[in-house]
Write a protein that holds these residues in place. Structure first.
Motif, PDB file in Angstrom:
ATOM      1  N   ARG A   1       0.915  -1.018   0.281  1.00  0.00           N
ATOM      2  CA  ARG A   1      -0.121  -0.073   0.158  1.00  0.00           C
ATOM      3  C   ARG A   1       0.772   1.472   0.133  1.00  0.00           C
ATOM      4  NH1 ARG A   1      -2.655   0.300   5.020  1.00  0.00           N
ATOM      5  NH2 ARG A   1      -3.238   1.956   4.537  1.00  0.00           N
TER       6      ARG A   1
ATOM      7  N   LYS B   1      -1.587   5.985  -0.472  1.00  0.00           N
ATOM      8  CA  LYS B   1      -3.106   6.601  -1.712  1.00  0.00           C
ATOM      9  C   LYS B   1      -4.493   7.173  -0.461  1.00  0.00           C
ATOM     10  CE  LYS B   1      -1.625   5.328  -6.140  1.00  0.00           C
ATOM     11  NZ  LYS B   1      -2.178   4.593  -7.492  1.00  0.00           N
ATOM     12  N   ASP B   2      -4.257   6.154  -0.004  1.00  0.00           N
ATOM     13  CA  ASP B   2      -5.548   6.459   1.255  1.00  0.00           C
ATOM     14  C   ASP B   2      -5.063   5.858   2.902  1.00  0.00           C
ATOM     15  OD1 ASP B   2      -5.635   3.137   3.270  1.00  0.00           O
ATOM     16  OD2 ASP B   2      -4.533   2.635   0.817  1.00  0.00           O
ATOM     17  N   GLU B   3      -6.465   6.695   3.236  1.00  0.00           N
ATOM     18  CA  GLU B   3      -4.997   6.614   4.642  1.00  0.00           C
ATOM     19  C   GLU B   3      -5.882   5.171   5.352  1.00  0.00           C
ATOM     20  OE1 GLU B   3      -7.935  10.741   6.416  1.00  0.00           O
ATOM     21  OE2 GLU B   3      -7.954  11.109   4.498  1.00  0.00           O
ATOM     22  N   LYS B   4      -6.568   4.097   4.994  1.00  0.00           N
ATOM     23  CA  LYS B   4      -6.198   3.374   6.368  1.00  0.00           C
ATOM     24  C   LYS B   4      -4.794   3.338   7.091  1.00  0.00           C
ATOM     25  CE  LYS B   4      -7.233  -1.530   6.672  1.00  0.00           C
ATOM     26  NZ  LYS B   4      -7.444  -2.908   6.221  1.00  0.00           N
TER      27      LYS B   4
ATOM     28  N   SER C   1      -2.365  11.387  -3.310  1.00  0.00           N
ATOM     29  CA  SER C   1      -3.098  10.354  -4.518  1.00  0.00           C
ATOM     30  C   SER C   1      -2.243  10.999  -4.925  1.00  0.00           C
ATOM     31  CB  SER C   1      -4.286  10.545  -4.397  1.00  0.00           C
ATOM     32  OG  SER C   1      -5.188  11.202  -4.585  1.00  0.00           O
TER      33      SER C   1
END
Length: 435
Positions: free
Chosen positions: A183, A204-207, A232
């Motif tokens: 990720r 790219k994601d906030e997880k 992103s």
């Protein structure tokens, strides 16, 4: 030698040329049938066989496939990854030749863009440049953490990079075991003056990225702060949002005996040792007195501002980035300085609202140089001395030409600080004084 444009486009086409100069990005410059050719992997004084890689209306680009006559300054590469890494340009060129090429480039630009013949240009070398970078970005792809191959743009794991922070190889081995590595697009590593390390994991994601199983090993290597940065947009290394995964309090940096809080995305010179040399000269150029009022343009997080404020009566810093201005104000308080202020906005807009009683000016713009309106406003304010720090000789010399055009100012001296050994980048400081 006859040059056939159509043939040059064909894969495998080769020709010979003699290299007479170096370009701004470290490529050799030659000629083929009156047309300039930029040759990767060739140095002045060499005769090379070249494979054409690109044809343009007014020039060609190519890659040296064989060195027919070798420069006396060509050496065995000091880096095993040099020929496929896109980071450094001069790993097989003597350090003295690197310095000479930077002085020659500045002289050429001074004459071309400012109409100045300057013979005496001092350059400040960095003989011990191993591990000089305190900040690197490493790409992540297919389980690999490393640099981008300049031929096929794949990610490769560097064997012995000379310039990255010393503990980078050990950090990479630990980070490769992160369960969420797939990720992560990029990893930033920062090292401060105490040897503390910051790790920036870009996704790219906030997880939340899991680091629990690797945390003990990272701490053992000196990691004091770990951030997850969300980005992103592949055009930029970092996005605007960062989350703390590990670490208490700010990550501190020091320069010119001033302390700074650094966020993951804060700009700070990557070569701390040479930055001190650069900033000292920039400040000394102004010959500051306790009554001086200094206007500083493109002031960033205040790294130079603090040094100016210790000697002048008052300093006003103007900086476009509001986050940098916020950091600068915090850093001023951190260093117990209350005789300086910072304003956020474009210099060309804010200068109309600035009083004209500043008697000295320092500017340190980005690679594009200063906006013409900024230079015209500086001329209106008419400071006694102007200290100009630049990371691009061409835009510096263009701007010097504007400042001295009407004859009210002269360029007193120009110096180079070799901030980026093994690369073609040139960091320059000019002192401009009233006639």
């Amino acid at each position: 030698m006859s040059y056939n444009k159509q043939k040059a486009r064909e894969n495998g086409d080769k020709m010979k040329t003699r290299i007479t100069d170096l370009s701004h990005d470290g490529r050799g410059i030659g000629q083929v049938d009156g047309k300039i050719i930029f040759v990767q992997g060739a140095y002045p004084g060499e005769e090379v066989e070249v494979k054409i890689t690109k044809t343009k209306k007014n020039y060609l680009e190519g890659r040296a496939t064989e060195i027919l006559k070798k420069s006396a300054d060509r050496i065995e590469s000091v880096c095993p990854d040099f020929y496929h890494c896109n980071g450094c340009q001069y790993c097989d060129y003597t350090y003295q030749a690197q310095l000479d090429s930077k002085v020659a480039r500045l002289k050429t630009n001074l004459k071309k863009f400012a109409g100045l013949e300057v013979e005496d240009i001092k350059i400040h070398p960095m003989e011990n440049y191993k591990n000089y970078r305190n900040h690197v970005q490493l790409k992540v792809k297919d389980g690999k953490i490393g640099y981008v191959d300049k031929e096929n743009f794949s990610v490769f794991e560097a064997k012995a990079c000379l310039v990255w922070p010393e503990k980078t190889p050990e950090l990479i081995e630990v980070l490769k075991t992160l369960p969420d590595l797939d990720r992560i697009n990029l990893i930033g590593l920062r090292e401060n003056y105490k040897g503390d390390l910051m790790v920036i994991l870009v996704s790219k994601d906030e997880k939340k990225i899991k680091i629990e199983d690797q945390l003990a090993d990272l701490k053992a290597l000196g990691v004091s702060h770990i951030y997850q940065n969300i980005n992103s947009n592949p055009r930029f290394h970092y996005g605007r949002k960062s989350k703390v995964l590990y670490g208490d309090g700010p990550f501190k940096e020091e320069i010119l005996k001033n302390t700074f809080n650094l966020s993951p995305t804060s700009f700070f010179q990557v070569n701390r040792t040479q930055a001190e040399v650069l900033y000292k000269i920039g400040i000394e150029n102004l010959d500051l007195k306790s009554t001086d009022k200094v206007l500083e343009l493109y002031s960033g997080i205040g790294t130079i501002s603090m040094g100016l404020a210790k000697e002048a009566a008052y300093v006003l810093g103007i900086e476009y980035n509001p986050e940098a201005v916020k950091d600068a104000k915090t850093n001023a308080k951190l260093n117990g300085l209350d005789n300086l202020d910072f304003k956020s906005g474009r210099a060309e807009d804010l200068l109309d609202k600035v009083s004209s009683d500043f008697n000295k000016t320092l500017l340190d713009p980005a690679r594009a140089g200063a906006d013409k309106k900024v230079l015209e406003k500086i001329l209106e304010i008419a400071p006694e001395k102007i200290s100009y720090i630049s990371c691009d000789p061409a835009t510096l010399c263009r701007d010097l030409g504007i400042l001295i055009k009407d004859g009210s100012y002269k360029v007193d001296k120009v110096e180079i600080v070799d901030m980026f050994p093994l690369s073609s980048h040139v960091e320059t400081i000019a002192l401009i004084q009233k006639m």
